[in-house]
Design a protein around this motif. Structure first.
Motif, short mmCIF file in Angstrom:
data_model
loop_
_atom_site.label_atom_id
_atom_site.label_comp_id
_atom_site.label_asym_id
_atom_site.label_seq_id
_atom_site.Cartn_x
_atom_site.Cartn_y
_atom_site.Cartn_z
N ASN A 52 0.84 -1.19 0.00
CA ASN A 52 0.00 0.00 0.00
C ASN A 52 0.88 1.25 0.00
O ASN A 52 2.09 1.16 -0.15
CB ASN A 52 -0.95 -0.01 1.20
CG ASN A 52 -0.20 -0.15 2.51
OD1 ASN A 52 0.96 0.25 2.64
ND2 ASN A 52 -0.86 -0.72 3.52
N TRP A 73 -1.48 6.26 -4.45
CA TRP A 73 -2.65 6.02 -5.29
C TRP A 73 -3.95 6.08 -4.50
O TRP A 73 -5.02 6.22 -5.07
CB TRP A 73 -2.51 4.72 -6.05
CG TRP A 73 -2.78 3.45 -5.30
CD1 TRP A 73 -2.59 3.20 -3.96
CD2 TRP A 73 -3.32 2.24 -5.85
NE1 TRP A 73 -2.95 1.91 -3.65
CE2 TRP A 73 -3.40 1.30 -4.79
CE3 TRP A 73 -3.72 1.85 -7.12
CZ2 TRP A 73 -3.88 0.00 -4.98
CZ3 TRP A 73 -4.19 0.55 -7.31
CH2 TRP A 73 -4.26 -0.35 -6.24
N ASN A 75 -5.66 3.83 -2.72
CA ASN A 75 -6.61 2.71 -2.80
C ASN A 75 -6.28 1.56 -1.87
O ASN A 75 -6.70 0.42 -2.11
CB ASN A 75 -6.68 2.19 -4.24
CG ASN A 75 -7.47 3.10 -5.16
OD1 ASN A 75 -8.57 3.51 -4.82
ND2 ASN A 75 -6.89 3.44 -6.29
N ASN A 78 -2.80 -3.20 -2.90
CA ASN A 78 -2.99 -3.57 -4.30
C ASN A 78 -3.13 -5.10 -4.37
O ASN A 78 -2.15 -5.83 -4.26
CB ASN A 78 -1.79 -3.09 -5.13
CG ASN A 78 -1.98 -3.33 -6.61
OD1 ASN A 78 -2.90 -4.01 -7.04
ND2 ASN A 78 -1.08 -2.77 -7.41
N VAL A 85 -11.15 -0.48 -8.90
CA VAL A 85 -9.91 0.15 -8.44
C VAL A 85 -9.28 0.95 -9.59
O VAL A 85 -8.78 2.07 -9.38
CB VAL A 85 -8.91 -0.90 -7.92
CG1 VAL A 85 -7.60 -0.24 -7.51
CG2 VAL A 85 -9.52 -1.64 -6.73
N LYS A 88 -11.21 4.20 -9.90
CA LYS A 88 -10.88 5.12 -8.80
C LYS A 88 -9.51 5.75 -9.02
O LYS A 88 -9.31 6.95 -8.76
CB LYS A 88 -10.90 4.37 -7.47
CG LYS A 88 -12.29 3.97 -6.99
CD LYS A 88 -12.20 3.19 -5.69
CE LYS A 88 -13.57 2.73 -5.22
NZ LYS A 88 -13.48 1.91 -3.98
N THR A 89 -8.57 4.95 -9.48
CA THR A 89 -7.22 5.46 -9.72
C THR A 89 -7.22 6.47 -10.86
O THR A 89 -6.52 7.48 -10.80
CB THR A 89 -6.25 4.30 -10.03
OG1 THR A 89 -6.36 3.31 -9.01
CG2 THR A 89 -4.81 4.79 -10.07
N GLU A 92 -8.19 9.76 -9.58
CA GLU A 92 -7.08 10.41 -8.88
C GLU A 92 -6.08 10.99 -9.86
O GLU A 92 -5.49 12.04 -9.62
CB GLU A 92 -6.40 9.40 -7.94
CG GLU A 92 -7.17 9.12 -6.67
CD GLU A 92 -7.38 10.41 -5.86
OE1 GLU A 92 -6.38 11.04 -5.46
OE2 GLU A 92 -8.55 10.77 -5.65
#
Length: 268
Positions: A52, A73, A75, A78, A85, A88-89, A92
């Motif tokens: 993470n 990132w 989230n 990983n 995901v 969402k990334t 960002e």
């Protein structure tokens, strides 16, 4: 080139050198911090499998001290390529792009490199360049044959039940060389990923591979990686050029840069 089982086992055992890499990183990073030259552009660091943002914090801290706007990132851990995901990334990425006023750099460690390449192939206008660290992107997300460690491979498959349509879609985005400057940093003594899967063989003139001496686990706190980022990040997208090191620098730093036309070294 086939790698023997004994050599694979040796590579896994010496992953412990990541601890020594962390110590060297701590000692040497002030030298690069003192040469602050970043232009403030956004840099997103995407963690590897089961990792993470905590595990990339040291690298991001160094990049911020060098003058960039480095972020995680956001989230959590990983666990694999997943649609929610990924989306969402991407949000960002758009947010950081707007916040910093231009295309951002994506740095993907191991499995994080899969996301970095897929994001860049999806919306290249948002991306300045992509840099992967020990990322075996030349693999099917369904097969995961590039994972050297059987235990890691089993865990990945357990956490990612095969949705062939979705995984095939993301495999295409990962396997395809991004239409932006791309650098793969890899080590031939990687104890987790098959280094041959980390080499991009594209014909593109905006693509390069750089071999360094490193462990897989230590890629985000390796002094050579920080040195490379010091050299790569200032480059503009429109006039990007592959890194070229003189003979003395290559011997001192024990790294080799090459395009797909060059023959990859046997060990590092």
């Amino acid at each position: 080139m086939a790698v023997s089982n004994k050599l694979r086992l040796f590579h896994r055992i010496i992953e412990v050198r990541a601890l020594y890499e962390a110590a060297a990183f701590t000692v040497l990073k002030p030298l690069l911090h003192d040469s602050r030259h970043g232009d403030g552009h956004g840099v997103m660091v995407i963690p590897g499998f089961m990792a993470n943002d905590v595990l990339t914090a040291q690298l991001r801290g160094s990049l911020n001290l060098m003058g960039y706007t480095a972020v995680g990132w956001g989230n959590g851990a990983n666990f694999g390529m997943r649609k929610d995901v990924f989306e969402k990334t991407m949000k960002e990425v758009r947010r950081l792009n707007a916040e910093t006023g231009g295309p951002i750099t994506l740095i993907g460690w191991s499995l994080g490199g899969f996301y970095a390449r897929a994001l860049a192939n999806s919306e290249p206008d948002l991306i300045r360049q992509v840099i992967t660290l020990g990322s075996p992107f030349n693999v099917s997300l369904v097969a995961t044959d590039a994972i050297e460690s059987k235990n890691v491979r089993r865990l990945y498959k357990l956490l990612n039940p095969a949705d062939h349509d979705e995984l095939s879609h993301y495999s295409e985005l990962v396997n395809k060389t991004p239409p932006v400057p791309f650098t793969s940093v890899f080590t031939c003594s990687d104890g987790i990923a098959d280094w041959q899967m980390c080499v991009d063989k594209s014909e593109s003139d905006h693509c390069q591979n750089i071999r360094i001496r490193a462990s897989h686990a230590g890629m985000t706190h390796n002094a050579l990686v920080l040195y490379l980022l010091h050299k790569l990040l200032p480059q503009q997208r429109d006039n990007w050029k592959p890194l070229r090191l003189g003979k003395v620098a290559r011997n001192l730093l024990q790294m080799t840069s090459f395009t797909k036309r060059a023959i990859a070294p046997r060990m590092a």
